[in-house]
Scaffold this active site. Structure first.
Site, PDB file in Angstrom:
ATOM      1  N   LYS A 150       0.579  -1.440  -0.054  1.00  0.00           N
ATOM      2  CA  LYS A 150      -0.086   0.022   0.157  1.00  0.00           C
ATOM      3  C   LYS A 150       0.910   1.228  -0.191  1.00  0.00           C
ATOM      4  O   LYS A 150       1.672   1.432   0.740  1.00  0.00           O
ATOM      5  CB  LYS A 150      -0.781  -0.203   1.207  1.00  0.00           C
ATOM      6  CG  LYS A 150      -1.569   1.233   1.456  1.00  0.00           C
ATOM      7  CD  LYS A 150      -2.642   1.162   2.698  1.00  0.00           C
ATOM      8  CE  LYS A 150      -3.322   2.472   3.006  1.00  0.00           C
ATOM      9  NZ  LYS A 150      -4.271   2.604   3.846  1.00  0.00           N
ATOM     10  N   ASP A 158      -2.528   9.992   3.846  1.00  0.00           N
ATOM     11  CA  ASP A 158      -4.034   9.706   4.044  1.00  0.00           C
ATOM     12  C   ASP A 158      -4.761  10.701   4.949  1.00  0.00           C
ATOM     13  O   ASP A 158      -4.837  10.452   6.151  1.00  0.00           O
ATOM     14  CB  ASP A 158      -4.216   8.335   4.449  1.00  0.00           C
ATOM     15  CG  ASP A 158      -5.544   7.905   4.790  1.00  0.00           C
ATOM     16  OD1 ASP A 158      -6.660   8.400   4.454  1.00  0.00           O
ATOM     17  OD2 ASP A 158      -5.827   6.734   5.457  1.00  0.00           O
ATOM     18  N   LYS A 164     -10.252  12.731   8.484  1.00  0.00           N
ATOM     19  CA  LYS A 164      -9.599  12.106   9.675  1.00  0.00           C
ATOM     20  C   LYS A 164      -9.723  13.343  10.629  1.00  0.00           C
ATOM     21  O   LYS A 164      -9.571  14.584  10.122  1.00  0.00           O
ATOM     22  CB  LYS A 164      -8.577  11.594   9.596  1.00  0.00           C
ATOM     23  CG  LYS A 164      -8.042  10.140   9.035  1.00  0.00           C
ATOM     24  CD  LYS A 164      -6.776   9.696   8.920  1.00  0.00           C
ATOM     25  CE  LYS A 164      -6.720   8.310   8.300  1.00  0.00           C
ATOM     26  NZ  LYS A 164      -7.423   7.236   9.024  1.00  0.00           N
ATOM     27  N   ASP A 179       1.441   6.270   5.456  1.00  0.00           N
ATOM     28  CA  ASP A 179       0.544   5.077   5.004  1.00  0.00           C
ATOM     29  C   ASP A 179       1.048   4.595   3.813  1.00  0.00           C
ATOM     30  O   ASP A 179       0.340   3.921   3.001  1.00  0.00           O
ATOM     31  CB  ASP A 179      -0.717   6.033   4.810  1.00  0.00           C
ATOM     32  CG  ASP A 179      -2.152   4.980   5.075  1.00  0.00           C
ATOM     33  OD1 ASP A 179      -1.887   4.034   5.589  1.00  0.00           O
ATOM     34  OD2 ASP A 179      -3.118   5.353   4.402  1.00  0.00           O
ATOM     35  N   ASP A 234     -12.314   7.072   3.747  1.00  0.00           N
ATOM     36  CA  ASP A 234     -11.062   6.628   4.543  1.00  0.00           C
ATOM     37  C   ASP A 234     -10.725   5.104   4.217  1.00  0.00           C
ATOM     38  O   ASP A 234      -9.562   4.767   4.944  1.00  0.00           O
ATOM     39  CB  ASP A 234     -11.303   7.163   6.105  1.00  0.00           C
ATOM     40  CG  ASP A 234     -10.033   7.456   6.718  1.00  0.00           C
ATOM     41  OD1 ASP A 234      -8.961   7.188   6.159  1.00  0.00           O
ATOM     42  OD2 ASP A 234     -10.010   7.454   7.929  1.00  0.00           O
ATOM     43  N   GLU A 255      -9.551   3.528   1.911  1.00  0.00           N
ATOM     44  CA  GLU A 255      -9.029   3.513   0.597  1.00  0.00           C
ATOM     45  C   GLU A 255      -8.019   2.629   0.395  1.00  0.00           C
ATOM     46  O   GLU A 255      -7.731   2.183  -0.785  1.00  0.00           O
ATOM     47  CB  GLU A 255      -8.575   4.977   0.474  1.00  0.00           C
ATOM     48  CG  GLU A 255      -7.028   5.238   1.136  1.00  0.00           C
ATOM     49  CD  GLU A 255      -6.667   5.171   2.386  1.00  0.00           C
ATOM     50  OE1 GLU A 255      -7.952   5.130   3.237  1.00  0.00           O
ATOM     51  OE2 GLU A 255      -5.656   4.869   2.865  1.00  0.00           O
ATOM     52  N   ARG A 283      -7.652  -0.688   0.997  1.00  0.00           N
ATOM     53  CA  ARG A 283      -8.126  -1.822   0.246  1.00  0.00           C
ATOM     54  C   ARG A 283      -8.774  -1.729  -1.315  1.00  0.00           C
ATOM     55  O   ARG A 283      -8.613  -2.414  -1.952  1.00  0.00           O
ATOM     56  CB  ARG A 283      -9.356  -2.352   1.105  1.00  0.00           C
ATOM     57  CG  ARG A 283     -10.732  -1.424   1.086  1.00  0.00           C
ATOM     58  CD  ARG A 283     -11.610  -1.870   2.507  1.00  0.00           C
ATOM     59  NE  ARG A 283     -11.035  -1.344   3.693  1.00  0.00           N
ATOM     60  CZ  ARG A 283     -11.487  -1.646   4.951  1.00  0.00           C
ATOM     61  NH1 ARG A 283     -12.594  -2.033   4.895  1.00  0.00           N
ATOM     62  NH2 ARG A 283     -11.019  -1.127   6.022  1.00  0.00           N
TER      63      ARG A 283
HETATM   64  N1  BES Z   1      -4.432   4.229   6.941  1.00  0.00           N
HETATM   65  C1  BES Z   1      -5.652   3.908   7.581  1.00  0.00           C
HETATM   66  C2  BES Z   1      -5.265   2.907   8.813  1.00  0.00           C
HETATM   67  C3  BES Z   1      -4.247   3.343   9.877  1.00  0.00           C
HETATM   68  C4  BES Z   1      -4.978   3.715  11.096  1.00  0.00           C
HETATM   69  C5  BES Z   1      -3.060   3.261  10.037  1.00  0.00           C
HETATM   70  C6  BES Z   1      -3.996   4.240  12.284  1.00  0.00           C
HETATM   71  C7  BES Z   1      -2.118   3.515  10.947  1.00  0.00           C
HETATM   72  C8  BES Z   1      -2.942   4.089  12.171  1.00  0.00           C
HETATM   73  C9  BES Z   1      -6.572   3.331   6.906  1.00  0.00           C
HETATM   74  O1  BES Z   1      -6.738   3.995   5.496  1.00  0.00           O
HETATM   75  C10 BES Z   1      -7.890   3.781   7.425  1.00  0.00           C
HETATM   76  O2  BES Z   1      -8.056   4.895   7.452  1.00  0.00           O
HETATM   77  N2  BES Z   1      -8.817   2.873   7.958  1.00  0.00           N
HETATM   78  C11 BES Z   1     -10.117   3.202   8.585  1.00  0.00           C
HETATM   79  C12 BES Z   1     -10.958   2.106   7.892  1.00  0.00           C
HETATM   80  C13 BES Z   1     -12.199   2.366   8.436  1.00  0.00           C
HETATM   81  C14 BES Z   1     -12.884   3.697   7.751  1.00  0.00           C
HETATM   82  C15 BES Z   1     -13.324   1.340   7.873  1.00  0.00           C
HETATM   83  C16 BES Z   1      -9.797   2.913  10.054  1.00  0.00           C
HETATM   84  O3  BES Z   1      -9.165   2.018  10.311  1.00  0.00           O
HETATM   85  O4  BES Z   1     -10.203   3.516  10.618  1.00  0.00           O
HETATM   86 ZN    ZN Z   2      -4.865   4.465   4.746  1.00  0.00          ZN
HETATM   87 MN    MN Z   3      -7.671   5.796   5.275  1.00  0.00          MN
END
Ligand code: BES
Ligand code: ZN
Ligand code: MN
Length: 500
Positions: free
Chosen positions: A267, A272, A279, A290, A349, A351, A353
């Site tokens: 990834k 992000d 966020k 990220d 968010d 993104e 996947r």
């Molecule tokens: N890049 C983030 C995940 C992340 C969170 C990495 C904290 C490192 C530390 C990812 O893209 C994300 O935002 N995931 C969301 C998914 C949700 C919206 C289903 C999450 O984990 O909140």
């Molecule tokens: Zn992310």
């Molecule tokens: Mn995200």
């Protein structure tokens, strides 16, 4: 830092700091530490008597001005209990020791291979762990500091071995350790650089450097080429950003006759923000990391190519920002994907996947027989496993077993999460084939299951590194900031595959 193997006497080596060791509970040092103690008229034994816990794991004691030996000062390193000593503990204390050497302004450091004899380690593996730990522990990221570093970084490491017969094995292990540490440090650098510097375009330039210096095939696809495929899911994420997206593709052919092609997919979200599902601002700066999955993959191919391992690797790094703007994709949108499946966007968010789904399909079309993806994919994985272990998900026991074994051997903690059928309901959409968020419960698992929809039954392992990608403190061979997690596991996996 340069590494040199010296077949000689520990008491005679000329250096600023000499690192010797002690297992917990030992009151009279033996071996190399004993020899130094004798040359110092029993000063180490005196120190141990006066100081409780000198042998505790990671303990540091310094004898500042030494006469009677070649070293200016001696650092006594605690190894912990002998029965608990492992190669990864060796790697850890080597990192702790080199930072102790920094604190005493040592430019040249000499060391023995701690505990290897007593613990019965293979000399090559032990030398590799020592060198990895030392070089990783000595890492500093100063690209944006304009003032001179107040820390003196050791420049030279002498590994002292009195048994000349072991020197070839130790040399081989040390060279391997240098190669792997360089790859981990590359990965750390890429992650530590902020998003305004480490853009998708810059990632592609970094990949070009690695490709050129290691004879790896490289292709970088831009927006127009991706639109022609069409990589709809990847481009949906990219469309809100001013930074042009890049799909970085590298191919290393170490075994031209081999039937297997292992895809390593990382990834590469260079920032992000969450997109329209923005966020919270607190902690958002951390989302420069990220792209760590992509950084890990780039580091791993570099080392695999440098070691000339007899495997075939297809490295895929989809790189883009995830930004809000008038062009950005929205919650509620239904988008397509390279594989043809439609996806309802619940959160912009989620993104990672989306770009991975397209990258997986692309890799299979390029002939990948096995797929491993690495991603800072979910906060839920951090909740489940903390900053200690990466989460592993799979559709294939055999490949997963190999990944977990490699992680164990490389000293990186990984833990498997289940892919039970019942979780799949969470990502069913009313109006499209899938939705991109399954909500909070089991968030790491539903993210993994989303990607599983695109792997076409091929052996696949997903590694969620969201919790392990950075650390907030210096500890053993990790220093505050990016850890470079995953590189050592992937290189070890490729080694273990043999001629594949
Ligand atoms: N890049 C983030 C995940 C992340 C969170 C990495 C904290 C490192 C530390 C990812 O893209 C994300 O935002 N995931 C969301 C998914 C949700 C919206 C289903 C999450 O984990 O909140
Ligand atoms: Zn992310
Ligand atoms: Mn995200």
């Amino acid at each position: 830092m340069q590494v040199e193997i010296v077949a000689g006497s520990i008491t005679e080596v000329i250096c600023d700091a000499l690192i010797v060791n002690l297992f917990e509970g030992v009151s009279l040092p033996t071996g190399a530490t004993g020899a130094v103690d004798t040359a110092l008229d029993g000063q180490i034994a005196t120190l141990i008597r006066g100081k409780q816990g000198a042998g505790k794991y990671g303990a540091i004691s310094v004898l500042h001005i030494c006469t009677g030996i070649g070293a200016r000062q001696v650092i006594l390193l605690g190894l912990g209990k002998q029965e608990e000593f492992t190669l990864d503990r060796l790697r850890g204390v080597a990192g702790t020791a080199v930072r102790a050497a920094q604190k005493v302004d040592a430019r040249t450091v000499a060391t023995v291979i701690h505990g290897a004899g007593q613990a019965g380690f293979d000399p090559q593996a032990a030398a590799q762990a020592l060198v990895e730990g030392t070089l990783l522990g000595n890492y500093r990221f100063r690209s944006y500091k304009t003032e001179k570093d107040e820390v003196v970084l050791p420049e030279k490491l002498y590994i002292i071995e009195n048994d000349a017969q072991k020197v070839p094995a130790i040399t081989a292990g040390a060279r391997r350790g240098e190669t792997i540490a360089a790859a981990v440090c590359l990965s750390r650098d890429l992650v530590n650089h902020p998003a305004n510097h480490m853009t998708p375009t810059k990632m592609a330039a970094q990949a070009a450097q690695v490709a050129a210096s290691h004879g790896i095939e490289l292709q970088v696809m831009d927006k127009e080429e991706l639109a022609a495929l069409p990589m709809c899911a990847f481009l949906a994420v990219a469309q809100g950003s001013q930074e042009p997206p890049k799909l970085i593709i590298m191919k290393y052919t170490g075994n031209p006759a081999g039937k297997n092609l292992l895809a390593l997919i990382g990834k590469g979200i260079t920032f992000d923000s969450g997109g329209i599902s923005l966020k919270p601002s607190e902690g958002m700066h951390e989302m420069k990391d990220d792209m760590a999955g992509a950084a890990t993959v780039l580091g791993a191919v570099q080392a695999i190519a440098a070691l000339k391992l007899p495997v075939n690797i297809l490295a895929i790094m989809p790189c883009t920002e995830n930004m809000p703007s008038g062009y950005a994709f929205r919650p509620g949108d239904v988008i397509g994907s390279l594989g043809g499946k439609t996806i309802e966007i619940i959160s912009t968010d989620a993104e990672g996947r989306l770009i991975l789904a397209d990258a997986v399909v692309f890799a299979l079309r390029q002939g990948a027989t096995h797929v491993i993806d690495l991603a800072t994919l979910t906060g839920a994985c951090v909740v489940a496993l903390g900053n200690v272990a990466s989460g592993v998900m799979t559709n294939d026991r055999d490949l997963c077993g190999k990944v977990l074994a490699a992680a164990g051997a490389a000293g990186e903690r990984m833990w498997e999460l289940p892919m039970f059928e019942e979780y799949k309901d969470q990502i069913k959409s009313d109006i499209a084939d899938l939705k991109n968020s399954g909500g909070r419960p089991a968030g790491a698992i539903t993210a993994g299951l989303f990607i599983a929809n695109f792997v076409d039954g091929k052996p696949w392992v997903h590694i969620d590194i969201a919790g392990t990608v950075t650390t907030d403190k210096d500890n053993g061979y990790n220093v505050k900031g990016a850890t470079g997690t995953g590189v050592r596991t992937l290189v070890r996996l490729a080694e273990n595959l043999g001629t594949w």
